[in-house]
Every structure is written in C-alpha cells, then in structure tokens.
Design an enzyme around this catalytic site. Structure first.
Site, PDB file in Angstrom:
ATOM      1  N   PHE A  12       0.819  -1.214   0.000  1.00 14.10           N
ATOM      2  CA  PHE A  12       0.000   0.000   0.000  1.00 14.10           C
ATOM      3  C   PHE A  12       0.854   1.266   0.000  1.00 14.10           C
ATOM      4  O   PHE A  12       0.697   2.148  -0.852  1.00 14.10           O
ATOM      5  CB  PHE A  12      -0.934  -0.042   1.214  1.00 14.10           C
ATOM      6  CG  PHE A  12      -1.723   1.221   1.451  1.00 14.10           C
ATOM      7  CD1 PHE A  12      -2.445   1.821   0.430  1.00 14.10           C
ATOM      8  CD2 PHE A  12      -1.748   1.797   2.718  1.00 14.10           C
ATOM      9  CE1 PHE A  12      -3.191   2.984   0.665  1.00 14.10           C
ATOM     10  CE2 PHE A  12      -2.477   2.944   2.961  1.00 14.10           C
ATOM     11  CZ  PHE A  12      -3.198   3.539   1.932  1.00 14.10           C
ATOM     12  N   ILE A  13       1.781   1.361   0.944  1.00 13.37           N
ATOM     13  CA  ILE A  13       2.658   2.528   1.000  1.00 13.37           C
ATOM     14  C   ILE A  13       3.827   2.378   0.037  1.00 13.37           C
ATOM     15  O   ILE A  13       4.221   3.324  -0.642  1.00 13.37           O
ATOM     16  CB  ILE A  13       3.161   2.753   2.439  1.00 13.37           C
ATOM     17  CG1 ILE A  13       1.990   3.085   3.369  1.00 13.37           C
ATOM     18  CG2 ILE A  13       4.199   3.877   2.482  1.00 13.37           C
ATOM     19  CD1 ILE A  13       2.369   3.227   4.833  1.00 13.37           C
ATOM     20  N   ASN A  78       7.652  -7.234  12.176  1.00  9.54           N
ATOM     21  CA  ASN A  78       7.941  -5.824  12.437  1.00  9.54           C
ATOM     22  C   ASN A  78       9.249  -5.593  13.189  1.00  9.54           C
ATOM     23  O   ASN A  78       9.988  -4.661  12.875  1.00  9.54           O
ATOM     24  CB  ASN A  78       6.781  -5.196  13.219  1.00  9.54           C
ATOM     25  CG  ASN A  78       5.466  -5.272  12.466  1.00  9.54           C
ATOM     26  OD1 ASN A  78       5.443  -5.254  11.241  1.00  9.54           O
ATOM     27  ND2 ASN A  78       4.360  -5.384  13.192  1.00  9.54           N
ATOM     28  N   TYR A 128       0.687  -5.214  18.377  1.00 12.95           N
ATOM     29  CA  TYR A 128       1.098  -4.514  17.151  1.00 12.95           C
ATOM     30  C   TYR A 128       1.948  -3.289  17.488  1.00 12.95           C
ATOM     31  O   TYR A 128       3.060  -3.122  16.974  1.00 12.95           O
ATOM     32  CB  TYR A 128      -0.146  -4.112  16.369  1.00 12.95           C
ATOM     33  CG  TYR A 128       0.118  -3.128  15.247  1.00 12.95           C
ATOM     34  CD1 TYR A 128       0.673  -3.552  14.051  1.00 12.95           C
ATOM     35  CD2 TYR A 128      -0.190  -1.775  15.397  1.00 12.95           C
ATOM     36  CE1 TYR A 128       0.918  -2.646  13.025  1.00 12.95           C
ATOM     37  CE2 TYR A 128       0.049  -0.870  14.380  1.00 12.95           C
ATOM     38  CZ  TYR A 128       0.606  -1.311  13.195  1.00 12.95           C
ATOM     39  OH  TYR A 128       0.859  -0.422  12.192  1.00 12.95           O
TER      40      TYR A 128
END
Length: 298
Positions: A12-13, A78, A128
């Site tokens: 997306f980014i 992450n 998250y």
C-alpha cells in the site's frame, strides 16, 4: 546520484514510495526485490547481506510489516525484520541511510486534545504497537552506535488509493460494495467514535522520499501525521458519500483489538516540517474519494 533499495515496493505505502522515487531525478537506480528474491521474515541475515552488497544502495527503505496476527507473527514481521536489516546494513556499509515505517500505535493512549510529539511517552496497548516500538528502539540504538544512519517514520492512519481491508476505511469500502451488490440499505461496523489522524498515503510516500534525501537527521523518530483529529464515523460517512451510498451505518460489530483502547489520536508534525521540510498536501475528502476509486492514484 543516489541508489535506493526498497523492500515492500508492491504494498500500500511501498507502491507510492516507488512511484515517487521513479520520478525523482536524484535517483540513479531503484531496486525493489520481491518476496521470491528475499523473504525478510524467514530469510537469513547472510542473504540480506548479499542482496545489499549487490544493490550497493545509498538508501534502504523498508515499507514491509504486518498489522495483524499473533504476537509472534507481529514481532517476526515488524521487530525481527528490522533487526535483520540493521545487521545487514552494518555489515555492508553503516553510512547507508535506513528509513523504516513505524506506527502511531507505538504511542498508546493520548489525552484528548493533545497532539502527540515524538518525545512524549510511548506506552502501546497492543502487540502490534509494541512490536513497532521495539523496532524503533533498535533503530535508535543502532543509530547511536554508528551501525546505521537510521530513522523511523511514525505513520499515523494512512488512507488513499489502494487501501487494504485490514483498516476501518478498507472494511467500510468492502461492506458498502457488498451492500450495493445485494441491495442492502445498511452496513454494520465496529464503534466509530474514536478520533484519528488520517494522512494520505501519497503524503506518507513523500515523507519517505524526504527522509531518504535529508542531508542530516538530527532525530531518529519523526511523525508523519496530518495534525488533525477527525471522528472515524465522519470519515466513513465521507466514504459513503463518495460511493453514493445512502444507507444506515450501524456500529454493532466488535472493535478492532489493535486500537480499541485508544479513543483519541492526533500527531504533532512539526519535527517533520523542520527536519524533512515535509507537510501533508492532500485534503481528507480527496484522500477518501481516492480510497473509493481504487487504483494507484495516478
């Protein structure tokens, strides 16, 4: 001339980042390896070292990450990926600029009316947010130790063309499309009372490019935020207007665990303006229309 290596260029980014880099005359070479070439989550640091050596980048931008899954999944995608990239860059050339995407979820609850600053306490309330905060800490430690010239861009709620369904507006879009196909006059979502700072994905991409080319970074964490807090329900209503959907928007589903405990979020973007000469330029209404239109926003 600058060589840039982007991970997550199809996301997306990442798509918007690559699009802007492709049009930037300062970029002499853009390398965007896919998962078939390198698996950041499951691959070895040695494989990353070989890839970085081959690409010979001046800048590495990581636009990958996971928004859902188990705690293990989130830490692997992450936090551990960030550690691997730092190790690989340090092994090849510590002077490489490393730009990673963090999240406003790192902050946790913010007092209503407050614009959260990078130096405010970070107390995430989700796995998250914690996985991103740990990754940010790794970049700060590595930068202080001279292992990498790194910065974390804390991205607030990105919206715009190509938004996926693992977001409130992405879910709303899917529900509205289903309602229109089936003739339903309502959609059901989770609570929509929270205020969020929505920032256009194209502005986020411009922030990544600005961080890539900034002559000097005097801070390791920079907010990419619009500086405005908007009720989530209002943004869903804007999407319904763009879609021509006049049905009811009910709030009956469960709240997402990622952000349910945070009722207010607005970012202070003064550091980005000072260090990166970055300011958001897209209006929220324009961004929401682009969510409905889909495509890549060209």
């Amino acid at each position: 001339m600058t060589r840039v290596l982007v991970f997550g260029g199809s996301g997306f980014i990442g798509r918007q980042v690559c699009r802007q880099l492709e049009q930037d005359p300062r970029v002499s070479k853009l390398t965007t390896p896919g998962r078939a070439e390198v698996d950041l989550v499951h691959g070895r640091v040695d494989d990353l070292v070989a890839l970085v050596r081959a690409a010979r980048p001046d800048v590495v931008a990581n636009c990958t990450g996971s928004m859902s899954g188990t705690g293990h999944d989130l830490v692997a995608a992450n936090t551990a990926v960030t550690a691997k990239l730092i190790d690989a860059i340090a092994a090849v050339r510590p002077a490489i600029r490393f730009v990673r995407l963090g999240s406003a979820g790192e902050y946790g609850p913010v007092p209503p009316g407050h614009s959260v600053h990078e130096d405010d306490p970070a107390r995430p309330v989700s796995q998250y947010g914690l996985s991103h905060l740990a990754a940010t800490g790794l970049v700060e430690l590595a930068g202080g130790a001279g292992q990498v010239d790194g910065v974390t861009l804390r991205v607030f709620n990105p919206v715009g063309p190509g938004l996926h369904e693992d977001t409130v507006l992405g879910r709303a879009k899917a529900l509205i499309r289903h309602a229109q196909r089936t003739g339903s006059d309502e959609i059901s979502m989770g609570p929509l009372s929270a205020h969020r700072d929505f920032v256009d994905v194209r502005d986020v991409a411009a922030g990544v490019v600005a961080a890539a080319f900034a002559p000097r970074l005097d801070a390791r964490v920079v907010n990419l935020a619009s500086g405005r807090a908007v009720p989530t329900r209002r943004v869903v209503e804007l999407l319904a207007e763009a879609a021509g959907f006049g049905g009811d928007i009910r709030e009956e589903a469960a709240a997402p665990t990622r952000s349910a405990a945070v009722s207010w979020m607005r970012g202070d973007n003064s550091r980005a303006a000072r260090l990166l000469a970055w300011v958001p330029v897209h209006e929220l209404t324009e961004s929401v229309k682009a969510v409905w239109a889909g495509g890549d926003g060209r």
